[in-house]
Motif scaffolding. Structure first.
Motif, PDB file in Angstrom:
ATOM      1  N   TYR A 168       0.831  -1.209   0.000  1.00 40.13           N
ATOM      2  CA  TYR A 168       0.000   0.000   0.000  1.00 40.13           C
ATOM      3  C   TYR A 168       0.860   1.252   0.000  1.00 40.13           C
ATOM      4  CZ  TYR A 168      -3.708  -3.281   0.830  1.00 40.13           C
ATOM      5  OH  TYR A 168      -4.594  -4.332   0.684  1.00 40.13           O
ATOM      6  N   HIS A 169       1.877   1.266  -0.840  1.00 36.69           N
ATOM      7  CA  HIS A 169       2.828   2.368  -0.894  1.00 36.69           C
ATOM      8  C   HIS A 169       2.450   3.350  -1.994  1.00 36.69           C
ATOM      9  CE1 HIS A 169       5.105  -0.303   1.630  1.00 36.69           C
ATOM     10  NE2 HIS A 169       4.995  -1.247   0.707  1.00 36.69           N
ATOM     11  N   GLY A 170       2.708   4.619  -1.732  1.00 37.37           N
ATOM     12  CA  GLY A 170       2.467   5.634  -2.744  1.00 37.37           C
ATOM     13  C   GLY A 170       2.113   6.962  -2.121  1.00 37.37           C
ATOM     14  N   VAL A 171       2.171   7.981  -2.933  1.00 37.15           N
ATOM     15  CA  VAL A 171       1.891   9.348  -2.490  1.00 37.15           C
ATOM     16  C   VAL A 171       0.392   9.608  -2.435  1.00 37.15           C
ATOM     17  CG1 VAL A 171       2.215  11.779  -3.087  1.00 37.15           C
ATOM     18  CG2 VAL A 171       4.102  10.169  -3.379  1.00 37.15           C
ATOM     19  N   PHE A 172      -0.343   8.973  -3.325  1.00 37.11           N
ATOM     20  CA  PHE A 172      -1.772   9.268  -3.445  1.00 37.11           C
ATOM     21  C   PHE A 172      -2.620   8.407  -2.511  1.00 37.11           C
ATOM     22  CE2 PHE A 172       0.009  10.303  -7.679  1.00 37.11           C
ATOM     23  CZ  PHE A 172      -0.169  11.684  -7.603  1.00 37.11           C
ATOM     24  N   ALA A 173      -3.718   9.003  -2.036  1.00 39.98           N
ATOM     25  CA  ALA A 173      -4.615   8.317  -1.100  1.00 39.98           C
ATOM     26  C   ALA A 173      -5.149   7.013  -1.678  1.00 39.98           C
ATOM     27  CB  ALA A 173      -5.771   9.238  -0.702  1.00 39.98           C
ATOM     28  N   GLU A 174      -5.469   6.998  -2.959  1.00 43.60           N
ATOM     29  CA  GLU A 174      -6.009   5.772  -3.556  1.00 43.60           C
ATOM     30  C   GLU A 174      -4.974   4.639  -3.569  1.00 43.60           C
ATOM     31  OE1 GLU A 174      -4.952   8.587  -7.008  1.00 43.60           O
ATOM     32  OE2 GLU A 174      -6.030   8.761  -5.121  1.00 43.60           O
ATOM     33  N   GLY A 206      -4.012  -0.241  -2.776  1.00 44.01           N
ATOM     34  CA  GLY A 206      -2.808  -1.051  -2.901  1.00 44.01           C
ATOM     35  C   GLY A 206      -2.554  -1.523  -4.321  1.00 44.01           C
ATOM     36  N   GLN A 207      -1.453  -2.214  -4.490  1.00 44.54           N
ATOM     37  CA  GLN A 207      -1.061  -2.752  -5.791  1.00 44.54           C
ATOM     38  C   GLN A 207       0.125  -3.690  -5.608  1.00 44.54           C
ATOM     39  OE1 GLN A 207       1.020   0.385  -8.300  1.00 44.54           O
ATOM     40  NE2 GLN A 207       0.245   1.619  -6.591  1.00 44.54           N
ATOM     41  N   TYR A 208       0.434  -4.427  -6.661  1.00 42.51           N
ATOM     42  CA  TYR A 208       1.586  -5.322  -6.620  1.00 42.51           C
ATOM     43  C   TYR A 208       2.876  -4.555  -6.873  1.00 42.51           C
ATOM     44  CZ  TYR A 208      -1.072  -9.585  -6.264  1.00 42.51           C
ATOM     45  OH  TYR A 208      -1.890 -10.591  -5.811  1.00 42.51           O
ATOM     46  N   PHE A 209       3.895  -4.941  -6.130  1.00 39.47           N
ATOM     47  CA  PHE A 209       5.250  -4.450  -6.321  1.00 39.47           C
ATOM     48  C   PHE A 209       6.110  -5.672  -6.615  1.00 39.47           C
ATOM     49  CE2 PHE A 209       3.095  -1.381  -3.792  1.00 39.47           C
ATOM     50  CZ  PHE A 209       3.606  -0.152  -4.177  1.00 39.47           C
ATOM     51  N   THR A 210       7.141  -5.474  -7.413  1.00 39.03           N
ATOM     52  CA  THR A 210       8.074  -6.553  -7.723  1.00 39.03           C
ATOM     53  C   THR A 210       9.461  -6.125  -7.269  1.00 39.03           C
ATOM     54  OG1 THR A 210       6.737  -7.183  -9.636  1.00 39.03           O
ATOM     55  CG2 THR A 210       8.982  -8.036  -9.555  1.00 39.03           C
ATOM     56  N   VAL A 211      10.163  -7.045  -6.631  1.00 38.82           N
ATOM     57  CA  VAL A 211      11.485  -6.755  -6.080  1.00 38.82           C
ATOM     58  C   VAL A 211      12.522  -7.658  -6.719  1.00 38.82           C
ATOM     59  CG1 VAL A 211      12.891  -6.763  -3.970  1.00 38.82           C
ATOM     60  CG2 VAL A 211      10.480  -6.046  -3.880  1.00 38.82           C
ATOM     61  N   ASP A 212      13.632  -7.046  -7.105  1.00 33.92           N
ATOM     62  CA  ASP A 212      14.824  -7.772  -7.543  1.00 33.92           C
ATOM     63  C   ASP A 212      15.928  -7.445  -6.546  1.00 33.92           C
ATOM     64  OD1 ASP A 212      13.464  -8.512  -9.922  1.00 33.92           O
ATOM     65  OD2 ASP A 212      14.167  -6.700 -10.928  1.00 33.92           O
ATOM     66  N   VAL A 261       4.842   3.401   2.808  1.00 29.96           N
ATOM     67  CA  VAL A 261       5.701   4.574   2.637  1.00 29.96           C
ATOM     68  C   VAL A 261       5.232   5.325   1.395  1.00 29.96           C
ATOM     69  CG1 VAL A 261       7.684   3.498   3.780  1.00 29.96           C
ATOM     70  CG2 VAL A 261       7.437   3.287   1.304  1.00 29.96           C
ATOM     71  N   ASN A 262       5.641   6.555   1.274  1.00 32.85           N
ATOM     72  CA  ASN A 262       5.272   7.355   0.109  1.00 32.85           C
ATOM     73  C   ASN A 262       6.079   6.980  -1.129  1.00 32.85           C
ATOM     74  OD1 ASN A 262       3.343   8.933   1.461  1.00 32.85           O
ATOM     75  ND2 ASN A 262       4.893  10.396   2.115  1.00 32.85           N
ATOM     76  N   LEU A 273       9.134   4.972  -3.542  1.00 32.36           N
ATOM     77  CA  LEU A 273       9.861   3.742  -3.853  1.00 32.36           C
ATOM     78  C   LEU A 273      11.269   3.794  -3.283  1.00 32.36           C
ATOM     79  CD1 LEU A 273       8.878   3.000  -7.566  1.00 32.36           C
ATOM     80  CD2 LEU A 273       8.019   1.915  -5.488  1.00 32.36           C
ATOM     81  N   GLU A 274      11.847   4.974  -3.238  1.00 34.71           N
ATOM     82  CA  GLU A 274      13.193   5.131  -2.694  1.00 34.71           C
ATOM     83  C   GLU A 274      13.247   4.663  -1.231  1.00 34.71           C
ATOM     84  OE1 GLU A 274      12.821   8.182  -6.018  1.00 34.71           O
ATOM     85  OE2 GLU A 274      11.514   7.299  -4.505  1.00 34.71           O
ATOM     86  N   THR A 275      12.229   5.020  -0.467  1.00 32.64           N
ATOM     87  CA  THR A 275      12.166   4.620   0.936  1.00 32.64           C
ATOM     88  C   THR A 275      11.968   3.116   1.054  1.00 32.64           C
ATOM     89  OG1 THR A 275      11.168   6.747   1.450  1.00 32.64           O
ATOM     90  CG2 THR A 275      10.998   5.043   3.134  1.00 32.64           C
ATOM     91  N   LEU A 276      11.105   2.570   0.243  1.00 37.71           N
ATOM     92  CA  LEU A 276      10.869   1.127   0.251  1.00 37.71           C
ATOM     93  C   LEU A 276      12.146   0.383  -0.133  1.00 37.71           C
ATOM     94  CD1 LEU A 276       8.874  -1.180   0.628  1.00 37.71           C
ATOM     95  CD2 LEU A 276       8.146  -0.843  -1.760  1.00 37.71           C
ATOM     96  N   ALA A 277      12.830   0.845  -1.156  1.00 38.61           N
ATOM     97  CA  ALA A 277      14.070   0.201  -1.588  1.00 38.61           C
ATOM     98  C   ALA A 277      15.127   0.247  -0.485  1.00 38.61           C
ATOM     99  CB  ALA A 277      14.593   0.870  -2.855  1.00 38.61           C
ATOM    100  N   GLU A 278      15.207   1.354   0.221  1.00 43.59           N
ATOM    101  CA  GLU A 278      16.164   1.483   1.324  1.00 43.59           C
ATOM    102  C   GLU A 278      15.871   0.452   2.416  1.00 43.59           C
ATOM    103  OE1 GLU A 278      19.518   2.845   3.019  1.00 43.59           O
ATOM    104  OE2 GLU A 278      18.726   3.817   1.221  1.00 43.59           O
ATOM    105  N   ARG A 279      14.617   0.291   2.765  1.00 44.06           N
ATOM    106  CA  ARG A 279      14.235  -0.697   3.784  1.00 44.06           C
ATOM    107  C   ARG A 279      14.579  -2.116   3.332  1.00 44.06           C
ATOM    108  NH1 ARG A 279       8.395   1.478   6.100  1.00 44.06           N
ATOM    109  NH2 ARG A 279       9.239   3.376   7.026  1.00 44.06           N
ATOM    110  N   LEU A 280      14.329  -2.392   2.075  1.00 44.32           N
ATOM    111  CA  LEU A 280      14.636  -3.714   1.528  1.00 44.32           C
ATOM    112  C   LEU A 280      16.140  -3.967   1.514  1.00 44.32           C
ATOM    113  CD1 LEU A 280      12.034  -3.593  -1.351  1.00 44.32           C
ATOM    114  CD2 LEU A 280      11.936  -5.131   0.633  1.00 44.32           C
ATOM    115  N   ALA A 281      16.907  -2.950   1.175  1.00 48.77           N
ATOM    116  CA  ALA A 281      18.370  -3.096   1.151  1.00 48.77           C
ATOM    117  C   ALA A 281      18.912  -3.394   2.539  1.00 48.77           C
ATOM    118  CB  ALA A 281      19.011  -1.838   0.574  1.00 48.77           C
TER     119      ALA A 281
END
Length: 128
Positions: A24-30, A35-41, A79-80, A82-90
């Motif tokens: 459920y990441h993103g800047v917009f309320a919707e 939510g939506q699918y994210f893919t991680v490499d 989180v708002n 992708l940069e923040t999400l990527a940092e957490r994943l790293a």
């Protein structure tokens, strides 16, 4: 038997690609609401020599456990950016046994962009 991390093994990598999870990441309320699918490499630089010598999963990154931990992050606290999400994943990747460096790409193929596109992604590289 434990091998020293040496110049001979600097190119060793373990990669986990295409890991999908619903978040459920993103800047917009919707985005936060629907939510939506994210893919991680994740590509990890790690000396594989100890595991190769022992043939024991305890001497390497257990990619099944890593996948579960990464999914926990994606499905966890929103989180708002992708940069923040990527940092957490790293950070999760770097906590793995013997991981020297992690390259993490987060894909958001359903990003709210009013144009036709294939993918949006952020890639970061972090090292110990």
């Amino acid at each position: 038997m434990t091998a020293d991390i040496g110049m001979d093994h600097l190119g060793d990598r373990i990669a986990l690609r295409g890991l999908r999870a619903y978040g459920y990441h993103g800047v917009f309320a919707e985005e936060r609401r629907e939510g939506q699918y994210f893919t991680v490499d994740a590509v990890l630089d790690v000396d594989t020599a100890p595991a190769a010598a022992s043939d024991d999963v305890a001497d390497t990154v257990h990619y099944g456990e890593l996948a579960s931990k990464l999914v926990e992050v994606v499905t966890g606290e929103p989180v708002n950016l992708l940069e923040t999400l990527a940092e957490r994943l790293a950070r999760v990747c770097l906590a793995g046994r013997g991981v020297r460096r992690a390259q993490v790409t987060v894909h958001k193929p359903e990003a709210p962009i009013p144009h036709e596109f294939d993918d949006v992604s952020v890639t970061i590289v972090r090292a110990r």
